[in-house]
Design an enzyme around this catalytic site. Structure first.
Site, PDB file in Angstrom:
ATOM      1  N   LYS A  18     -11.286   0.978  13.222  1.00 40.43           N
ATOM      2  CA  LYS A  18      -9.979   1.829  13.570  1.00 40.43           C
ATOM      3  C   LYS A  18      -9.981   2.247  15.065  1.00 40.43           C
ATOM      4  CE  LYS A  18      -7.634   1.579   9.903  1.00 40.43           C
ATOM      5  NZ  LYS A  18      -6.341   0.711   9.965  1.00 40.43           N
ATOM      6  N   GLY A  75       0.869  -1.159  -0.117  1.00 42.32           N
ATOM      7  CA  GLY A  75      -0.016  -0.049   0.049  1.00 42.32           C
ATOM      8  C   GLY A  75       0.747   1.222  -0.012  1.00 42.32           C
ATOM      9  N   HIS A 100      -9.314   9.658  -3.477  1.00 36.82           N
ATOM     10  CA  HIS A 100      -9.354  11.058  -3.003  1.00 36.82           C
ATOM     11  C   HIS A 100      -9.025  12.135  -3.927  1.00 36.82           C
ATOM     12  CE1 HIS A 100      -8.372   8.028   0.333  1.00 36.82           C
ATOM     13  NE2 HIS A 100      -9.665   8.427   0.720  1.00 36.82           N
ATOM     14  N   TYR A 104     -16.027   1.529   9.308  1.00 30.98           N
ATOM     15  CA  TYR A 104     -14.396   1.382   9.196  1.00 30.98           C
ATOM     16  C   TYR A 104     -14.080   2.157  10.244  1.00 30.98           C
ATOM     17  CZ  TYR A 104      -9.782   2.702   7.043  1.00 30.98           C
ATOM     18  OH  TYR A 104      -8.521   2.706   7.064  1.00 30.98           O
ATOM     19  N   SER A 132      -6.840   6.304  11.173  1.00 32.95           N
ATOM     20  CA  SER A 132      -7.399   7.023  10.164  1.00 32.95           C
ATOM     21  C   SER A 132      -8.447   8.078  10.715  1.00 32.95           C
ATOM     22  CB  SER A 132      -8.572   6.243   9.383  1.00 32.95           C
ATOM     23  OG  SER A 132      -9.211   7.051   8.411  1.00 32.95           O
ATOM     24  N   SER A 133      -8.215   9.390   9.838  1.00 29.65           N
ATOM     25  CA  SER A 133      -8.976  10.429  10.486  1.00 29.65           C
ATOM     26  C   SER A 133     -10.204  10.579  10.430  1.00 29.65           C
ATOM     27  CB  SER A 133      -8.444  11.687   9.458  1.00 29.65           C
ATOM     28  OG  SER A 133      -9.238  11.457   8.121  1.00 29.65           O
ATOM     29  N   CYS A 134     -11.102   9.223   9.888  1.00 33.02           N
ATOM     30  CA  CYS A 134     -12.499   9.226  10.144  1.00 33.02           C
ATOM     31  C   CYS A 134     -12.729   8.873  11.579  1.00 33.02           C
ATOM     32  CB  CYS A 134     -13.266   8.028   9.122  1.00 33.02           C
ATOM     33  SG  CYS A 134     -12.409   6.482   9.573  1.00 33.02           S
ATOM     34  N   THR A 179      -3.278  12.130   8.486  1.00 31.63           N
ATOM     35  CA  THR A 179      -4.111  13.144   7.899  1.00 31.63           C
ATOM     36  C   THR A 179      -4.462  12.661   6.420  1.00 31.63           C
ATOM     37  OG1 THR A 179      -4.614  15.317   7.433  1.00 31.63           O
ATOM     38  CG2 THR A 179      -2.386  14.441   7.204  1.00 31.63           C
TER      39      THR A 179
END
Length: 306
Positions: A141, A14, A180, A137, A108-110, A165
């Site tokens: 996390k 990744g 994105h 998701y 993750s920022s979410c 970020t």
């Protein structure tokens, strides 16, 4: 970590995982262990158990995850929560069983509440409702972060977590359906230039503010924290700087050399008005980003399209 320490990078193909491998190699680490998903299915508990028993890594970077855009997150909600929780449950638990010296988990920022104050401080975790479209998701996390803290508290494991970020870089996703905004704009502008199109359409008003960090900086921060951070909770990794979507579009237009116009489709949604991480904790630990946005995009564009 010593230069000959055995280091397992999960998710090495990744964008983040490959950048971590490159950063380690550039720093002289010579004992890096990787496995493709066909060689090691991280969802399979027995396979992960067998891998840790045979390889016995000393350090683990957990960058493997099932990822996707808004449509994928909202459509395959069960897959996203199941697969991500299985991956992290197996890797974190087997790291404990195998006496791994240190593990770094990538969030993750979410994970932050949808209406959290800006900029986003680490303390805002679990203070409000999540964004509905990627809630499964995000919950996975959050569970990973809390799992690292739980194993730290109960078993004295040195497991740490980080929260990146918006990232861009080599091995990014350029699929226009689920990529994105930055890679999508790069591809749109490049194809418009090749086709001599008169304009490129950008969703929304262009007013939302976003923060971006090159994956190579992200990787450098991860390796730095692996060597310098040993506390519970997590650390934001970002630039601490933001740019409007409009300014980003014109920056990419100039870098690509597209001569046409940019048209903002105001019938399309803008999304969250602002999304900026507070990087005070990271900066106080002694790390700050190095790759500025313009030069970073130029490098990525040249690598991917030229």
């Amino acid at each position: 970590m010593d230069l000959n320490s055995k280091i397992y990078v999960a998710g090495h193909r990744g964008m983040v995982g490959s950048a971590i491998v490159k950063n380690l190699q550039d720093k002289g680490f010579i004992n890096i262990v990787t496995r493709t998903s066909t060689e090691l299915n991280l969802i399979n508990q027995q396979q992960v158990n067998d891998f840790f028993e045979s390889e016995k890594p000393e350090y683990v970077f957990l960058a493997a995850a099932k990822v996707g855009g808004i449509v994928a997150n909202n459509t395959y909600r069960a897959d996203f929560i199941y697969e991500n929780m299985m991956i992290q449950n197996n890797v974190i638990h087997e790291s404990y069983k195998s006496n791994v010296k240190k593990l770094l988990f990538l969030g993750s920022s979410c994970i932050y509440p949808k209406f959290a104050p800006q900029p986003l401080k680490e303390d805002y975790l679990l203070t409000g409702l999540l964004e509905e479209t990627n809630e499964p998701y995000a919950i996975a996390k959050i569970a990973g972060i809390k799992m690292c803290d739980a194993y730290r508290q109960q078993y004295d494991c040195n497991f740490i977590s980080v929260m990146p970020t918006n990232l861009y870089g080599n091995n990014d996703n350029y699929d226009l359906q689920n990529s994105h905004v930055l890679p999508a704009l790069l591809r749109k502008m490049h194809e418009a230039k090749i086709n001599n199109d008169k304009f490129v359409t950008v969703w929304g008003t262009g007013s939302p503010l976003r923060e971006f960090l090159h994956a190579n900086d992200m990787a450098d921060a991860c390796v730095y924290l692996m060597q310098n951070y040993n506390d519970k909770g997590f650390v934001n990794i970002g630039s601490g700087e933001e740019i409007s979507i409009k300014d980003l579009a014109y920056l990419i237009k100039n870098i690509v050399g597209f001569d046409g116009k940019i048209v903002f489709d105001t019938t399309k949604p803008d999304g969250t008005p602002r999304k900026l991480t507070d990087t005070t904790r990271l900066n106080n630990l002694g790390w700050k980003y190095k790759i500025h946005l313009k030069s970073g995009i130029q490098e990525v564009y040249h690598d991917r399209f030229l």
